[in-house]
Scaffold this active site. Structure first.
Site, PDB file in Angstrom:
ATOM      1  N   CYS A   1       0.717  -1.161  -0.035  1.00 19.18           N
ATOM      2  CA  CYS A   1       0.046  -0.072  -0.120  1.00 19.18           C
ATOM      3  C   CYS A   1       1.017   1.171   0.088  1.00 19.18           C
ATOM      4  O   CYS A   1       0.419   2.390  -0.364  1.00 19.18           O
ATOM      5  CB  CYS A   1      -1.118  -0.210   1.182  1.00 19.18           C
ATOM      6  SG  CYS A   1      -2.163  -1.200   0.983  1.00 19.18           S
TER       7      CYS A   1
ATOM      8  N   ASP B   1     -15.222   5.217  -0.727  1.00 19.11           N
ATOM      9  CA  ASP B   1     -14.134   4.151  -0.826  1.00 19.11           C
ATOM     10  C   ASP B   1     -14.514   3.301  -2.133  1.00 19.11           C
ATOM     11  O   ASP B   1     -13.745   2.428  -2.548  1.00 19.11           O
ATOM     12  CB  ASP B   1     -14.163   3.327   0.329  1.00 19.11           C
ATOM     13  CG  ASP B   1     -13.646   3.859   1.709  1.00 19.11           C
ATOM     14  OD1 ASP B   1     -12.805   4.726   1.426  1.00 19.11           O
ATOM     15  OD2 ASP B   1     -14.075   3.826   2.720  1.00 19.11           O
TER      16      ASP B   1
END
Length: 724
Positions: free
Chosen positions: A389, A422
């Site tokens: 990430c 999201d």
């Protein structure tokens, strides 16, 4: 396309002599942390010294033009094929004619000049053709000679360029045995500024070709007619070779220019108004006025390269000192030339031509078989790159890039790219089928805007192949390891290109994911809607159907040629990239209401692989007419020169399902297996609808071609495709 990390953008606008040489010099000693980009509207840059020889028939197009694609690949330079329409030096931003923007940290201009048309009032009579810009003159010249087998032509301007040009045209007429009535017109004398001995020698060449010379002649425009000293000029075509002025770009810039529109520079080649902007060649106004001659542009290249490096690295700059005298070698039509170097002495004849030819060919070899192959500039050794990430592009760069996008918003989208949620939220009608596809691949060109367009079109093609209407898309983007400022620039350009095509398709960008890595890459998950009874599939092809292909094949070979460097041809690659930018949407729209029994798009498996899928799904056979299959320019030449895609060998397994005789060239079989990017659609339509389908495609701007027929599958024959 893997490059070292960079933190500054140096953009060169124009593929003139100075910039071509600068790219070689910078490649031999790259500036650490600097990414170099060349912007030019054409993939070929004419070498002015050989243009008369090209017109006369002594040289080919390739011998007289620098292939900018090859030069950029060899020098690790990004190439943007576009014209700059405006310069904002305050924001360090260029406006391009494709509607995109390009930002820079340092800028260099070498864009040439345009003819001074003020005597004609800037409203050109139909028969007037400016010789400059030379990049497009040869194409205009070829069209004219093809349309006018016997005609009269006048060249206005008896300086070196005009005199060489009229003699070259005369030599062309002599070689082709075409009667041409030629005139050379001067507002003063022949070759002003040259010695009398040079003028005498060149006048003798004009007389030998029967070219009429008109001196002290004023050429004007009266009511759309060319007038010479008050009388209509008797000429079917008038080539304008007089003095020059700055190109229109500079009228749309905030740079300080002189009265003729040339960028004012100081002796270090820097703009008067911005020290981060340099200029060279004909577009520059030097403190001491210089003739607009290529010899100065060539000599300026070393100073320009040295000063760009010095300015970027904060070191002292070197002044450019123009030579007071230079060798002048004038082409005289045939393989004949006249030489002079100041004073009154001059020499002429075939020996001088051979001397000039050796000099010109030596210059061009720098960009043909002597291209540098150097490593890219070193990156910052302290720069670290995360995985997982942590590889996500920074939020500032991402937010800045996305803020400028204006995606079309379709009904039913509750949360899209503007919501910062999201995930995207989409309402889907119960009575519609959701058609979904995903494509993702590394960049094969390092120009983000064009790559973004192609990546979007490639992804949308799967929807069109099933007769689905695009609705929404998610982006998956990888950006190269560069400074966040450069990443933001690349992301803006890539997404601007993608959204341009998505908006054209009526498809809303609803979100996506962006990370950084060693190489730029892009892909899109696309959603489309369709009614169950209108979907197209690979199954359904029926004996008697005609097979129609909507784009030429060969893109895999052309892109592979980029990896071979010397085997690349800019003209061929330019045609390939233009084809990749053709959407399959118009083809789908054209046949949406026509009986289509089967359809697919031609991508990674090549034409044969995708035709084999239709055969397998529909339980039919196909007769393929190779003579009808359209190919991208140069495809067969490259294959015969040993160029193939790395996927081609795997794709040749499709030949196990094919039957062909020995008359089919293996190069053609290789082309049929060539993997395609953003390839065309293949339609199977009933034979009686062939003419109507081709006409509908043509009306929508699609060049559809019938390449074969669907046959009954013979269970006794293992072959599914019969190649003829």
């Amino acid at each position: 396309m893997m490059t070292s990390a960079a933190n500054l953008d140096l953009v060169l606008v124009g593929g003139g002599h100075s910039h071509c040489l600068v790219l070689r010099m910078l490649a031999m000693a790259p500036i650490p942390g600097v990414r170099v980009t060349l912007v030019s509207p054409e993939p070929l840059s004419a070498y002015s010294g050989m243009l008369p020889g090209l017109i006369a028939g002594h040289y080919s197009l390739e011998e007289t033009h620098v292939d900018l694609y090859r030069l950029c690949l060899a020098t690790h330079t990004r190439f943007v094929q576009a014209a700059v329409t405006a310069i904002n030096s305050q924001q360090r931003r260029l406006e391009l004619n494709d509607g995109s923007q390009l930002e820079y940290d340092w800028l260099s201009l070498d864009v040439g000049a345009t003819p001074d048309l003020s005597p004609l009032g800037y409203s050109l009579p139909k028969q007037v053709v400016p010789v400059k810009p030379v990049s497009g003159f040869y194409a205009r010249w070829q069209q004219w000679v093809n349309d006018n087998p016997s005609a009269s032509l006048a060249v206005v301007g008896a300086g070196a360029g005009g005199t060489e040009m009229v003699l070259a045209i005369a030599e062309y007429g002599r070689q082709q045995q075409r009667p041409l009535s030629l005139s050379l017109i001067s507002g003063s004398i022949l070759l002003p500024g040259y010695a009398a001995s040079v003028r005498r020698k060149m006048q003798a060449r004009l007389d030998d070709y029967g070219i009429r010379f008109l001196e002290n002649t004023l050429v004007e425009n009266q009511g759309g007619q060319v007038i010479a000293n008050g009388q209509p000029l008797d000429a079917d075509q008038v080539l304008w070779c007089t003095g020059v002025r700055g190109i229109p770009l500079f009228a749309n810039s905030d740079l300080n220019c002189d009265k003729k529109g040339f960028v004012k520079i100081n002796d270090t080649l820097q703009s008067h108004s911005d020290a981060r902007v340099f200029a060279a060649g004909d577009c520059a106004a030097f403190p001491q006025p210089l003739p607009k001659a290529g010899v100065y542009a060539v000599r300026q290249a070393m100073t320009l390269a040295r000063n760009l490096r010095a300015a970027i690295q904060g070191q002292p700059l070197t002044p450019y000192r123009p030579q007071s005298r230079f060798l002048s070698l004038l082409s005289a039509g045939g393989k004949d030339a006249v030489a002079s170097r100041g004073g009154s002495l001059s020499l002429g004849g075939p020996l001088i031509w051979r001397w000039k030819d050796r000099i010109d060919r030596a210059f061009m070899r720098k960009f043909q078989d002597q291209l540098p192959r150097m490593a890219p500039a070193l990156s910052d050794p302290d720069t670290l790159h995360c995985a997982g990430c942590g590889a996500k592009v920074g939020s500032d760069a991402l937010g800045e890039a996305l803020s400028a996008l204006q995606p079309q918003i379709n009904p039913g989208i509750e949360a899209g790219v503007d919501a910062a949620d999201d995930a995207a939220v989409i309402q889907w009608p119960e009575n519609r089928k959701l058609v979904q596809s995903l494509d993702f691949f590394p960049a094969f060109i390092d120009e983000p805007y064009r790559f973004g367009r192609i990546a979007a079109l490639h992804s949308l093609s799967d929807l069109y192949a099933m007769n689905a209407t695009p609705h929404s898309a998610l982006a998956n983007i990888t950006l190269g390891w560069n400074h966040p400022r450069l990443q933001a620039r690349d992301l803006r350009r890539l997404m601007a290109g993608a959204v341009h095509e998505l908006n054209q398709a009526g498809c809303t960008l609803v979100g996506g994911h962006t990370i950084e890595g060693p190489q730029m890459a892009a892909g899109f998950t696309v959603n489309g809607g369709a009614d169950s009874d209108t979907l197209w599939h690979k199954k359904g092809a029926t004996p008697g159907d005609t097979i129609i292909l909507t784009k030429p094949i060969g893109s895999g070979v052309q892109l592979a040629a980029m990896m071979h460097g010397a085997k690349l041809r800019g003209r061929w690659l330019g045609s390939t990239l233009d084809t990749l930018l053709q959407s399959n949407g118009p083809a789908r729209d054209a046949l949406a209401s026509t009986p289509v029994h089967a359809c697919t798009d031609i991508t990674g498996f090549g034409l044969l692989g995708h035709l084999q899928e239709i055969c397998s799904q529909s339980q039919v056979a196909i007769a393929l007419e190779t003579a009808a299959v359209p190919l991208l320019p140069g495809t067969i030449d490259l294959i015969k020169d040993g160029v193939t895609s790395t996927l081609n060998e795997a794709n040749r397994s499709a030949l196990l399902h094919c039957a062909h005789d020995d008359t089919i060239d293996d190069a053609m079989l290789t082309a049929l297996c060539d993997p395609q990017t953003s390839g065309g659609l293949v339609f199977c339509v009933p034979g009686e609808h062939t003419s109507d389908a081709l006409q509908r495609l043509a009306m929508n701007g699609v060049n559809g071609v019938a390449i074969g027929k669907v046959l009954v599958k013979d269970e006794k024959n293992a072959a599914s495709i019969f190649i003829k």
